[in-house]
Design a protein around this motif. Structure first.
Motif, PDB file in Angstrom:
ATOM      1  N   HIS A  13       0.710  -0.961  -0.117  1.00 37.65           N
ATOM      2  CA  HIS A  13      -0.010  -0.007  -0.153  1.00 37.65           C
ATOM      3  C   HIS A  13       0.867   1.164   0.021  1.00 37.65           C
ATOM      4  N   LEU A  14       0.816   2.000  -1.213  1.00 36.20           N
ATOM      5  CA  LEU A  14       1.754   3.218  -1.107  1.00 36.20           C
ATOM      6  C   LEU A  14       0.915   4.317  -1.238  1.00 36.20           C
ATOM      7  N   LYS A  15       1.688   5.518  -0.532  1.00 31.86           N
ATOM      8  CA  LYS A  15       1.185   6.930  -0.717  1.00 31.86           C
ATOM      9  C   LYS A  15       2.315   7.540  -1.281  1.00 31.86           C
ATOM     10  N   ARG A  37      -2.491  11.913   5.070  1.00 29.79           N
ATOM     11  CA  ARG A  37      -1.307  12.073   5.858  1.00 29.79           C
ATOM     12  C   ARG A  37      -0.034  11.088   6.041  1.00 29.79           C
ATOM     13  N   MET A  38       1.289  11.681   6.007  1.00 30.69           N
ATOM     14  CA  MET A  38       2.252  10.626   5.951  1.00 30.69           C
ATOM     15  C   MET A  38       2.448  10.318   7.504  1.00 30.69           C
ATOM     16  N   THR A  39       3.290   9.364   7.704  1.00 30.55           N
ATOM     17  CA  THR A  39       3.768   9.200   8.970  1.00 30.55           C
ATOM     18  C   THR A  39       4.635  10.284   9.590  1.00 30.55           C
ATOM     19  N   ASP A  40       5.313  11.156   9.100  1.00 30.59           N
ATOM     20  CA  ASP A  40       5.895  12.107   9.576  1.00 30.59           C
ATOM     21  C   ASP A  40       4.993  13.427   9.968  1.00 30.59           C
ATOM     22  N   THR A  41       3.523  13.021   9.807  1.00 33.30           N
ATOM     23  CA  THR A  41       2.614  13.913  10.418  1.00 33.30           C
ATOM     24  C   THR A  41       2.386  15.032   9.216  1.00 33.30           C
ATOM     25  N   SER A  42       2.775  15.088   8.043  1.00 33.08           N
ATOM     26  CA  SER A  42       2.725  16.083   6.978  1.00 33.08           C
ATOM     27  C   SER A  42       1.501  15.526   6.187  1.00 33.08           C
ATOM     28  N   GLU A  43       0.842  16.461   5.635  1.00 36.87           N
ATOM     29  CA  GLU A  43      -0.374  16.252   4.889  1.00 36.87           C
ATOM     30  C   GLU A  43      -0.017  16.493   3.276  1.00 36.87           C
ATOM     31  N   GLU A  44      -0.184  15.582   2.518  1.00 36.19           N
ATOM     32  CA  GLU A  44       0.202  15.565   1.094  1.00 36.19           C
ATOM     33  C   GLU A  44      -0.916  15.360   0.099  1.00 36.19           C
ATOM     34  N   TYR A  45      -0.878  15.820  -1.212  1.00 33.76           N
ATOM     35  CA  TYR A  45      -1.862  15.631  -2.130  1.00 33.76           C
ATOM     36  C   TYR A  45      -1.086  14.623  -3.178  1.00 33.76           C
ATOM     37  N   GLU A  70       5.518   6.600   0.273  1.00 34.81           N
ATOM     38  CA  GLU A  70       5.626   5.745   1.326  1.00 34.81           C
ATOM     39  C   GLU A  70       4.974   4.515   1.585  1.00 34.81           C
ATOM     40  N   ALA A  71       5.726   3.433   2.221  1.00 27.33           N
ATOM     41  CA  ALA A  71       4.990   2.254   2.394  1.00 27.33           C
ATOM     42  C   ALA A  71       4.886   2.087   3.905  1.00 27.33           C
ATOM     43  N   ALA A  72       3.674   2.246   4.186  1.00 25.79           N
ATOM     44  CA  ALA A  72       3.364   2.341   5.888  1.00 25.79           C
ATOM     45  C   ALA A  72       2.797   1.018   6.300  1.00 25.79           C
ATOM     46  N   ASN A  73       3.178   0.843   7.663  1.00 28.73           N
ATOM     47  CA  ASN A  73       2.969  -0.312   8.369  1.00 28.73           C
ATOM     48  C   ASN A  73       3.083  -1.517   7.731  1.00 28.73           C
ATOM     49  N   ILE A  74       4.190  -1.929   7.265  1.00 23.93           N
ATOM     50  CA  ILE A  74       4.157  -2.915   6.634  1.00 23.93           C
ATOM     51  C   ILE A  74       5.260  -4.280   7.181  1.00 23.93           C
ATOM     52  N   ASP A  75       5.051  -5.393   6.852  1.00 22.93           N
ATOM     53  CA  ASP A  75       5.512  -6.596   7.333  1.00 22.93           C
ATOM     54  C   ASP A  75       6.746  -7.114   6.597  1.00 22.93           C
TER      55      ASP A  75
END
Length: 392
Positions: A13-15, A37-45, A70-75
């Motif tokens: 799952h990519l942002k 919202r990215m993991t660093d708390t910034s908001e992006e389009y 960003e690939a978030a919360n990955i295994d």
């Protein structure tokens, strides 16, 4: 990704945050963008991609349309191949783009082009002269000369291919990878370069132009090997984070009267799967972000790549201590390619690749890539950030 079976999709799952250029392109095509919202708390389009296409991501990177991925919360245990391939794809794509710009600058500054521009001030060959509609006409013109383009391409690449094939330091797989890479570099070169090559192919000074191009190819062929080191570092840091998270979660389960793993080891089978599902539900797995410099960035940052690992499993001091320890360790050096293949086959011990951080520094220095790393924490959170910074 040369030399490997090409993936149709990344199972991640990519942002994907877009640059100004990318945003403008999508809006002109009347395609909707997401806000996230990215993991660093910034908001992006940008774009939210499930099972993103490597070809599409590379196309956007080459066009300077992406500022962050960003690939978030990955295994990492199950996504090892995807993480490594995505990491390499990003580095390769950025180097292809930088090569294209660097090579064109060198060719425009070559004696053959400078001589023409001095003699023909009303018909200058430069980037400004081939913008807008002129750019489309240039691509059409080059496309109509496909046989001549192929002839020049072979003239430039054949000596390099022969040199690679005859290099005893490389095994057959490494030779194949290098030949594919050098072809890729030429394949992404823009139409203005090919226009210049076509225009001056009969000039007495044309050989000097081919030497300029080969020199740039050799330089970037060395740089692109850094992608393997970077991918290994990302993978090892991600795995180290996950192992810590699993052990902590297993300890909590044991305190609650639930079965965990063996002392000092990892749970196995369904126990391990259950713990990973629990961590994922809590959004406690590692996240990885790639932040690219671009044409819209501040001066001097267009070649910057930052890889940030967001780790919820350890404090800042623990991470710094671990990296500093392996940096100073005295280990036996091996081929990055042989180590990479062992990683894929699962033959290396967990965490061993972390020792390559010192080799990454040395490898970057040899090919004039600046590398730094920083460990800090996102304010008011328990998230530790490990940042690997490169000037490619």
């Amino acid at each position: 990704m040369a030399g490997r079976n090409r993936k149709k999709e990344f199972d991640l799952h990519l942002k994907i945050a877009l640059t100004e250029r990318g945003t403008g392109l999508f809006l002109r095509q009347k395609k909707g963008l997401s806000k996230f919202r990215m993991t660093d708390t910034s908001e992006e389009y940008g774009l939210l991609m499930e099972n993103g296409s490597p070809a599409s991501i590379q196309r956007f990177l080459l066009a300077d349309c992406i500022s962050k991925i960003e690939a978030a919360n990955i295994d990492p245990l199950s996504a090892r191949s995807d993480i490594i391939d995505l990491a390499k794809l990003i580095v390769h794509s950025l180097l292809y783009r930088h090569f294209d710009a660097e090579l064109l600058n060198r060719v425009l500054a070559s004696e053959i082009v400078v001589r023409w521009n001095r003699a023909n001030p009303q018909s200058l060959i430069d980037e400004k002269a081939f913008q807008g509609s002129a750019s489309s006409e240039l691509k059409k013109l080059v496309g109509e000369k496909a046989p001549d383009v192929e002839k020049i391409r072979k003239l430039i690449l054949d000596p390099l291919k022969l040199g690679i094939a005859g290099n005893a330091r490389f095994d057959n797989e490494e030779k194949k990878v290098q030949i594919l890479q050098v072809e890729k570099f030429m394949d992404i070169s823009n139409a203005l370069l090919w226009y210049i090559l076509l225009k001056f192919q009969s000039d007495w000074n044309f050989r000097d132009l081919t030497l300029v191009i080969r020199s740039c190819l050799v330089e970037y062929l060395k740089k692109v090997r850094i992608a393997d080191y970077i991918a290994l570092m990302i993978m090892e840091l991600a795995l180290a984070s996950e192992y810590r998270s699993i052990r902590k979660e297993a300890a909590i389960a044991e305190l609650g009267g639930l079965p965990g793993g063996s002392p000092g080891g990892l749970p196995e089978g369904e126990k391990l799967d259950s713990i990973i599902r629990s961590l994922k539900a809590k959004n406690s797995l590692v996240s990885i972000a790639w932040k690219m410099g671009g044409n819209s960035s501040s001066i001097g940052t267009e070649r910057r790549l930052q890889v940030v690992l967001y780790d919820r499993s350890a404090d800042v001091r623990e991470i710094r201590s671990g990296i500093d320890e392996v940096k100073s360790a005295d280990v036996r050096k091996r081929s990055i390619y042989s180590f990479y293949r062992e990683q894929e086959d699962g033959k290396t011990q967990a965490g061993l690749g972390l020792y390559y951080i010192s080799y990454l520094e040395e490898a970057c220095e040899r090919v004039d890539i600046k590398f730094e790393y920083l460990v800090n924490q996102i304010p008011d959170t328990d998230i530790t950030m490990i940042t690997l910074s490169f000037i490619l």
